[in-house]
Design a protein around this motif. Structure first.
Motif, mmCIF file in Angstrom:
data_model
loop_
_atom_site.group_PDB
_atom_site.id
_atom_site.type_symbol
_atom_site.label_atom_id
_atom_site.label_comp_id
_atom_site.label_asym_id
_atom_site.label_seq_id
_atom_site.Cartn_x
_atom_site.Cartn_y
_atom_site.Cartn_z
ATOM 1 N N ASP A 168 0.948 -1.197 -0.042
ATOM 2 C CA ASP A 168 -0.289 0.057 -0.083
ATOM 3 C C ASP A 168 0.851 1.339 0.019
ATOM 4 O OD1 ASP A 168 -2.157 -1.685 0.025
ATOM 5 O OD2 ASP A 168 -2.733 -1.453 2.204
ATOM 6 N N MET A 169 2.005 1.195 0.735
ATOM 7 C CA MET A 169 2.876 2.451 0.916
ATOM 8 C C MET A 169 3.857 2.631 -0.329
ATOM 9 S SD MET A 169 1.454 3.683 3.362
ATOM 10 C CE MET A 169 2.171 5.013 3.747
ATOM 11 N N CYS A 172 1.672 4.081 -3.003
ATOM 12 C CA CYS A 172 1.253 5.683 -2.519
ATOM 13 C C CYS A 172 2.586 6.496 -2.955
ATOM 14 C CB CYS A 172 1.211 5.927 -1.055
ATOM 15 S SG CYS A 172 -0.495 5.258 -0.820
ATOM 16 N N ASP A 174 5.403 6.271 -0.815
ATOM 17 C CA ASP A 174 6.077 6.338 0.563
ATOM 18 C C ASP A 174 7.268 5.316 0.594
ATOM 19 O OD1 ASP A 174 6.775 6.577 3.157
ATOM 20 O OD2 ASP A 174 4.809 7.519 3.488
ATOM 21 N N PRO A 220 -4.249 2.375 1.704
ATOM 22 C CA PRO A 220 -4.402 4.024 1.524
ATOM 23 C C PRO A 220 -4.702 4.388 0.145
ATOM 24 C CG PRO A 220 -2.689 3.190 2.904
ATOM 25 C CD PRO A 220 -3.160 1.833 2.189
ATOM 26 N N GLU A 221 -4.459 3.757 -0.797
ATOM 27 C CA GLU A 221 -4.263 4.365 -2.157
ATOM 28 C C GLU A 221 -5.916 4.404 -2.573
ATOM 29 O OE1 GLU A 221 -4.387 -0.043 -2.674
ATOM 30 O OE2 GLU A 221 -3.190 1.567 -1.502
ATOM 31 N N ALA A 227 -5.577 9.316 0.810
ATOM 32 C CA ALA A 227 -4.844 9.835 -0.209
ATOM 33 C C ALA A 227 -4.643 11.295 -0.510
ATOM 34 C CB ALA A 227 -5.729 9.453 -1.684
ATOM 35 N N SER A 230 -1.046 13.314 3.196
ATOM 36 C CA SER A 230 0.012 12.275 3.422
ATOM 37 C C SER A 230 0.273 12.068 4.967
ATOM 38 C CB SER A 230 1.352 13.060 2.671
ATOM 39 O OG SER A 230 1.730 14.058 3.170
ATOM 40 N N ARG A 233 -2.371 9.569 6.023
ATOM 41 C CA ARG A 233 -1.990 8.319 5.582
ATOM 42 C C ARG A 233 -0.866 7.608 6.345
ATOM 43 N NH1 ARG A 233 -0.279 9.639 0.255
ATOM 44 N NH2 ARG A 233 1.933 9.786 1.012
#
Length: 302
Positions: A168-169, A172, A174, A220-221, A227, A230, A233
Motif C-alpha cells: 500500500d505504501m 502511495c 512512500d 491507503p491508495e 490519499a 500524506s 496516511r
C-alpha cells in the motif's frame, strides 16, 4: 530531534519520548523530566549508578560524542567498555554499548535506553491494555505444540498484513514506510520459522482467536481521506500496524497468564519479548509522525 525509548523491568511498559537534540540534554535529564526511574546519585559521572545500555534503532545513524575521561575510567572499572570500543568512539564515531546516563547527550537519532533500575523496587509485569486485563477463561493452551500451532498462525497473519501495508505504501510512493513494513514482515517470517522449527508438530486447523485478529485495513491508495493527506496516511497505517501488533502481543501475554503448563508459559514469554520489540519500533515511528504533524500546524513566528 529523536525518539528515546526507555526500557526496564521496573517499567510496566516501555516509555517513548520525543527529544530535541539541540537542547543538549542528557539521557538522565530527559528521564527525570518524564519521571523515568533511572537510578542516579552524583549526576557527575563519578558513581556509576546511572549506567545504561544504549541501542541504536537505525544501523546507519550512530552518533558518538567524545567520552569524558571520568566516564571512560568509570566504565573501565565497571567492566563495561573495552579498548576497542574507546578507539571506535574516538576515531570512528561509533558509540559504545554502555554509557552513563548523566554523561550521554541526546543526539539526532532514535535510541532505546535499557536500565536495570533500583533493586529495592519490585519488577513490573508486562503491560496489558484494559481489554486484556479483564480477559478471563476462553483459550487455555495445554502443550507447547498447541501453542506453537497458534503462534504459526499469529505470525503468518502479521507477515501477511505487514506485506500488504508495504504494498500500500509503495503504491502511495512512500518508500520510507514501505521499507519499514517490509522489515517488520521479515521479522514476522523469522519468528514464524522459529515457531515451526521448535514445534514437534503443527496443527494446521488452528486459527487466530477472534479477539486477537488484525483490524480491518483499507489500502491507503483506495481511501480518499488518506490519499488527500500524506500525514494522515502515514499516521493511519502506522496506527493500524500498532493495533495489529498490540493484539498479537496481548495474545501471547494472555497465554502466559492462563496456561497451567510452565513450559508453555516460558515459550510464550519469548514471543512476548519479540512482539514488544516490534511495538517499540512502531510506537517510536508514531511519536515522530505526531510530532511532525503538530509542528507543521504551528503558525510561523516572525
Amino acid at each position: 530531534m529523536a525518539n528515546v525509548t526507555f526500557s526496564s523491568p521496573k517499567l510496566a511498559k516501555d516509555v517513548t519520548v520525543y527529544a530535541i537534540a539541540g537542547d543538549r540534554g542528557t539521557i538522565l535529564s530527559l528521564a527525570k523530566a518524564h519521571k523515568v526511574p533511572i537510578p542516579f546519585d552524583c549526576q557527575d559521572g563519578e558513581c556509576g549508578s546511572c549506567l545504561v545500555e544504549v541501542s541504536h534503532l537505525s544501523p546507519t545513524t550512530k552518533n558518538a560524542i567524545a567520552l569524558t575521561e571520568k566516564e571512560k575510567e568509570l566504565l573501565k572499572q565497571l567492566g563495561k567498555i573495552t579498548k576497542d570500543e574507546i578507539y571506535d568512539a574516538e576515531v570512528n564515531d561509533m558509540p559504545p554499548r554502555y554509557r552513563l546516563a548523566c554523561q550521554c547527550f541526546v543526539r539526532h537519532e532514535d535510541i532505546v535506553v535499557t536500565f536495570q533500575g533500583d533493586d529495592t523496587v519490585p519488577d513490573q509485569g508486562p503491560y496489558i491494555t484494559p481489554a486484556a486485563k479483564v480477559f478471563a477463561g476462553g483459550l487455555q493452551i495445554a502443550t507447547v505444540d498447541e501453542f506453537l500451532s497458534y503462534a504459526v498462525k499469529v505470525e503468518e497473519d502479521a507477515a501477511d498484513h505487514y506485506n500488504q501495508l508495504a504494498k500500500d505504501m509503495g503504491a502511495c510512493g512512500d518508500s520510507e514506510l514501505k521499507s519499514l513494513f517490509e522489515q517488520l514482515a521479515d521479522s514476522a517470517r523469522m519468528h514464524l520459522g522459529e515457531a515451526r522449527a521448535r514445534a514437534g508438530s503443527i496443527d494446521d486447523g488452528k486459527s487466530v482467536p477472534p479477539d486477537y485478529v488484525w483490524p480491518e485495513q483499507v489500502g491507503p491508495e483506495q481511501s480518499s481521506s488518506f490519499a488527500g493527506d500524506s500525514a494522515l496516511r502515514r499516521l493511519g497505517v502506522l496506527r493500524v500496524a500498532l493495533q495489529g501488533a498490540t493484539r498479537a502481543y496481548e495474545f501471547y501475554v494472555s497465554v502466559t497468564a492462563t496456561t497451567k503448563n510452565p513450559e508453555v508459559a516460558s515459550v510464550a514469554r519469548d514471543f512476548v519479548a519479540h512482539k514488544a520489540e516490534r511495538l517499540k519500533v512502531i510506537e517510536a515511528w508514531i511519536t515522530r509522525e505526531e510530532w511532525a504533524e503538530k509542528s507543521a500546524k504551528q503558525p510561523a513566528t516572525v
